[in-house]
Design a protein around this motif. Structure first.
Motif, PDB file in Angstrom:
ATOM      1  N   VAL A 194       0.813  -1.208   0.000  1.00 19.11           N
ATOM      2  CA  VAL A 194       0.000   0.000   0.000  1.00 19.11           C
ATOM      3  C   VAL A 194       0.857   1.274   0.000  1.00 19.11           C
ATOM      4  O   VAL A 194       0.400   2.331  -0.455  1.00 19.11           O
ATOM      5  CB  VAL A 194      -0.978   0.011   1.194  1.00 19.11           C
ATOM      6  CG1 VAL A 194      -1.932  -1.168   1.105  1.00 19.11           C
ATOM      7  CG2 VAL A 194      -0.248   0.007   2.515  1.00 19.11           C
ATOM      8  N   SER A 222       2.450  -3.069   5.030  1.00 17.59           N
ATOM      9  CA  SER A 222       1.097  -3.597   4.854  1.00 17.59           C
ATOM     10  C   SER A 222       0.799  -3.845   3.386  1.00 17.59           C
ATOM     11  O   SER A 222       1.290  -3.130   2.500  1.00 17.59           O
ATOM     12  CB  SER A 222       0.077  -2.614   5.429  1.00 17.59           C
ATOM     13  OG  SER A 222       0.246  -2.459   6.817  1.00 17.59           O
ATOM     14  N   ASP A 261      -4.512  -6.972   3.562  1.00 18.67           N
ATOM     15  CA  ASP A 261      -4.426  -7.046   5.017  1.00 18.67           C
ATOM     16  C   ASP A 261      -5.651  -6.402   5.666  1.00 18.67           C
ATOM     17  O   ASP A 261      -6.167  -5.395   5.163  1.00 18.67           O
ATOM     18  CB  ASP A 261      -3.163  -6.347   5.522  1.00 18.67           C
ATOM     19  CG  ASP A 261      -1.892  -7.085   5.120  1.00 18.67           C
ATOM     20  OD1 ASP A 261      -1.998  -8.256   4.715  1.00 18.67           O
ATOM     21  OD2 ASP A 261      -0.806  -6.484   5.206  1.00 18.67           O
ATOM     22  N   TRP A 271      -4.090  -1.658   7.827  1.00 11.93           N
ATOM     23  CA  TRP A 271      -3.018  -0.990   7.091  1.00 11.93           C
ATOM     24  C   TRP A 271      -2.240  -0.078   8.040  1.00 11.93           C
ATOM     25  O   TRP A 271      -2.808   0.823   8.673  1.00 11.93           O
ATOM     26  CB  TRP A 271      -3.594  -0.122   5.971  1.00 11.93           C
ATOM     27  CG  TRP A 271      -4.117  -0.890   4.793  1.00 11.93           C
ATOM     28  CD1 TRP A 271      -4.291  -2.234   4.689  1.00 11.93           C
ATOM     29  CD2 TRP A 271      -4.557  -0.331   3.551  1.00 11.93           C
ATOM     30  NE1 TRP A 271      -4.817  -2.562   3.468  1.00 11.93           N
ATOM     31  CE2 TRP A 271      -4.995  -1.401   2.739  1.00 11.93           C
ATOM     32  CE3 TRP A 271      -4.647   0.959   3.047  1.00 11.93           C
ATOM     33  CZ2 TRP A 271      -5.487  -1.220   1.461  1.00 11.93           C
ATOM     34  CZ3 TRP A 271      -5.139   1.149   1.775  1.00 11.93           C
ATOM     35  CH2 TRP A 271      -5.546   0.078   0.974  1.00 11.93           C
ATOM     36  N   LYS A 319     -10.874   0.495   0.145  1.00  8.24           N
ATOM     37  CA  LYS A 319      -9.448   0.182   0.132  1.00  8.24           C
ATOM     38  C   LYS A 319      -8.815   0.691  -1.162  1.00  8.24           C
ATOM     39  O   LYS A 319      -7.711   1.256  -1.162  1.00  8.24           O
ATOM     40  CB  LYS A 319      -9.241  -1.330   0.249  1.00  8.24           C
ATOM     41  CG  LYS A 319      -9.257  -1.879   1.657  1.00  8.24           C
ATOM     42  CD  LYS A 319      -8.883  -3.357   1.638  1.00  8.24           C
ATOM     43  CE  LYS A 319      -8.690  -3.901   3.044  1.00  8.24           C
ATOM     44  NZ  LYS A 319      -8.242  -5.319   3.021  1.00  8.24           N
TER      45      LYS A 319
END
Length: 712
Positions: free
Chosen positions: A23, A39, A43, A46, A76
């Protein structure tokens, strides 16, 4: 530093990012970040803190279980796009090109969570299905919440931000409506006007003066003793202290060697005070001192070996001592007993807090800028010889926490005074830490390891309060007042230092100030640090404090003049004219630094009350300015009391000045009559006494504006 770039969203077979997508793949990361711990898109939590440049802040993680299951994937994807791409141009506020700071994501996360739950409660499962009517209904829902107006604005702005990132999102994960709520209406929430007024309260002068003085005492006298004890303790724990080299063999032999050493040197066995007040042998301390073999660490000293220590006949100390006292305060040791192991951690924290006071207050840097300082931040300007403190900027969206070899414009120097360098050197000598103020000097929590985090702002504020309490408990003498009087406004906060420093610089208290540290000197250094930089808040503080001083002085001068205060000297008439011309001030609200400057120009009579005299400043006739020019020094556009000349035509003397002159006259007369003093000193005192006497006599025989002779 970034992780290996993965495929862009459009190159995946699925329109959604892959679960193993990092990310923070397109964000610079804080030094010390382990790429393997970053992360991933899939997941449930984060951790975005590694992308924030400030090591003293604890950035909250994004916990996706708080979102409805149907909306976790699209939201997300939005947050990944916001991490990857700059903020798009807003039709209302053009912010295109800026990259949103990761601290902002916490607020977006909370605001969009409310939006996602509202959609889920209304049976909407995809963002692309949201209609303009749905957005209007959500807006009405937000306006009806019992929240502050500013929070309502932020909640609606988060939805607009979601819409703006639409080009970076799959069709199913974007809002397909027009730009939400483009036109203003009467029922739009209004953010209260706050202006640019600095509402941070100053620390009371009595508190700040004493706090700085004692912080300097701690750095200069207490700090080296605590540092030596702490380093010794760390070396003993690591088994590298020179005294440990003589121990050999199994634990039994080492205990015998330790007993013999104590007999040879006259040392006592380390003590451990129990809850009932009794003192026993501190076997754990002895285990560390004799370097118990690794295989025996868990077992330690056996019961038979403990009996051997108890039967040795050696005295047992009242505690386990790890340091001696060498520092002096007011001509005597700062404490009578050696430093004990039980209090060492607290003393290290108090020394660090004192160093923070010296560094933060005397540099004018923000608390966060100081907490992010790293060892090696002391420098000296090769051309000017100025002492520098080099750190990273505390403001600006484009700040980055890059690797050291990549950091260029993000670093900035502060011009500082010698005590700041001394405090930094003391912190550097405490051990090998990545920050001057690590998360903890003694026992960093696993969740905030020292190698990655600095001390947080709330922690340093607690340290300041504890420092004040510790100084008052340790150094208060019977029958005397507290060494550091408490601040009457509120608890000590590091954010109050800059405003307080501006107050002291403008007021420039006379006499001994914090161990003879001259605020005029700090003024020059700190102002030089901020001159020409984009950070104008420091100079705004200076202007506001100057304006307050000028208005207070104008009011007092006018009141005393109306009550009959006599004024003498070559500029007496000009003094009276300026005071009466600037006396009236009805008050005005100012919201910007420029407004303060303009008001200061209008209200300032350029009258400067000094020690035993008053300067009615005119640059053309200023003797101090001429003296600096003749010496080849730059001339300042203001009085220089160190170069004041008694024959200067800018001088005036009020009754307040004469009170000070009489006190000075007594001191000079005593020195001139002291037969034990050197002759040159007596001659100088006699000459100064004659000058004060002449000023006093002239003041008593001159006439004021209504031609009445004054006899004093």
């Amino acid at each position: 530093m970034t992780t290996a770039a993965l495929l862009p969203l459009e190159q995946h077979e699925s329109p959604w990012p892959a679960a193993d997508t990092v990310v923070l793949r397109n964000r610079p990361l804080r030094v010390g970040t382990d790429p393997a711990m970053l992360s991933r898109f899939g997941d449930p939590v984060w951790h975005i803190k590694p992308a924030h440049p400030d090591a003293h802040l604890n950035i909250a993680a994004l916990i996706w279980a708080r979102y409805p299951n149907t909306f976790q994937l699209p939201f997300k994807t939005f947050f990944l796009a916001a991490l990857d791409h700059p903020y798009p141009g807003d039709p209302a506020v053009q912010r295109g090109g800026e990259r949103a700071g990761v601290a902002t994501f916490r607020y977006w996360f909370m605001d969009l969570e409310i939006f996602a739950k509202w959609l889920d409660d209304h049976g909407i499962t995809r963002l692309c299905d949201v209609t303009a009517q749905d957005l209007d209904a959500y807006r009405a829902h937000v306006l009806g919440l019992s929240r502050k107006e500013g929070r309502k604005i932020d909640m609606l702005a988060a939805v607009r931000t979601l819409w703006l990132y639409g080009p970076h999102l799959p069709e199913e994960g974007r809002l397909s409506t027009g730009y939400p709520w483009p036109g203003a209406s009467d029922d739009d929430p209004k953010r209260p006007a706050e202006g640019r007024e600095n509402k941070t309260p100053r620390i009371a002068p009595e508190t700040m003066t004493a706090l700085l003085a004692w912080a300097l005492h701690v750095v200069e006298s207490v700090g080296p003793d605590v540092r030596d004890a702490w380093v010794t303790h760390q070396q003993i724990n690591a088994g590298v202290h020179p005294s440990q080299a003589e121990y050999r063999g199994p634990t039994f032999d080492r205990v015998l060697q330790y007993i013999e050493r104590c007999r040879r040197t006259g040392e006592s066995l380390p003590g451990l005070r129990q809850k009932d007040g009794t003192v026993t042998v501190n076997c754990n301390a002895i285990k560390r001192m004799i370097r118990t073999p690794e295989l025996k660490v868990r077992v330690g000293i056996t019961p038979s070996q403990k009996r051997m220590l108890s039967d040795s006949g050696l005295p047992i100390a009242q505690d386990t001592y790890v340091g001696q006292i060498a520092g002096m305060i007011d001509g005597r040791p700062w404490r009578e007993t050696p430093i004990t192991l039980t209090e060492l951690r607290t003393l290290v924290r108090m020394v660090a807090a004192a160093c923070f006071v010296v560094i933060c207050y005397l540099s004018g840097a923000r608390p966060g800028e100081v907490l992010n300082l790293r060892p090696g931040c002391r420098e000296v300007d090769e051309e000017t010889g100025e002492l520098l403190m080099v750190g990273r900027r505390g403001k600006g969206f484009d700040r980055a926490s890059l690797l050291p070899e990549e950091v260029t414009e993000d670093q900035r120097p502060w011009v500082v005074v010698a005590p700041v360098h001394a405090a930094i050197a003391l912190l550097e000598s405490l051990g090998d830490y990545p920050f001057l103020f690590p998360a903890s000097f003694t026992n960093a929590h696993a969740a905030r390891p020292n190698e990655f985090n600095a001390r947080q702002g709330w922690s340093i504020n607690n340290d300041l309060e504890d420092l004040l309490a510790w100084v008052n408990a340790t150094f208060r003498r019977p029958g005397e007042a507290l060494p550091i009087p408490p601040d009457p406004t509120k608890h000590l906060h590091a954010s109050r230092f800059r405003r307080t420093l501006a107050y002291f610089i403008v007021r420039r208290p006379r006499g001994l100030v914090a161990a003879a540290l001259q605020y005029a000197h700090v003024h020059t250094k700190v102002t030089l640090s901020y001159a020409g930089r984009s950070d104008t808040t420091w100079m705004d503080d200076i202007h506001i404090e100057t304006l307050e001083l000028v208005l207070e002085q104008n009011e007092q001068d006018a009141r005393l003049l109306n009550e009959g205060e006599h004024v003498s000297g070559p500029s007496a008439d000009e003094y009276r004219h300026r005071v009466r011309a600037r006396a009236r001030f009805a008050g005005r609200v100012v919201t910007a630094g420029k407004s303060v400057e303009r008001l200061l120009d209008q209200a300032n009579p350029n009258i400067h009350h000094g020690e035993g005299m008053t300067c009615v400043w005119r640059r053309e006739t200023a003797a101090c300015r001429q003296a600096r020019l003749e010496a080849g020094l730059p001339a300042e556009d203001g009085p220089d009391e160190s170069e004041c000349r008694s024959a200067c035509t800018n001088l005036a003397y009020t009754d307040r000045s004469i009170v000070e002159q009489r006190l000075r006259l007594k001191r000079w007369e005593v020195t001139a009559a002291d037969r034990l003093a050197p002759r040159p000193l007596r001659d100088r005192a006699a000459a100064l006494a004659a000058g004060s006497r002449a000023i006093i006599d002239a003041h008593g025989h001159t006439t004021d504006s209504n031609n009445q002779t004054r006899e004093h």
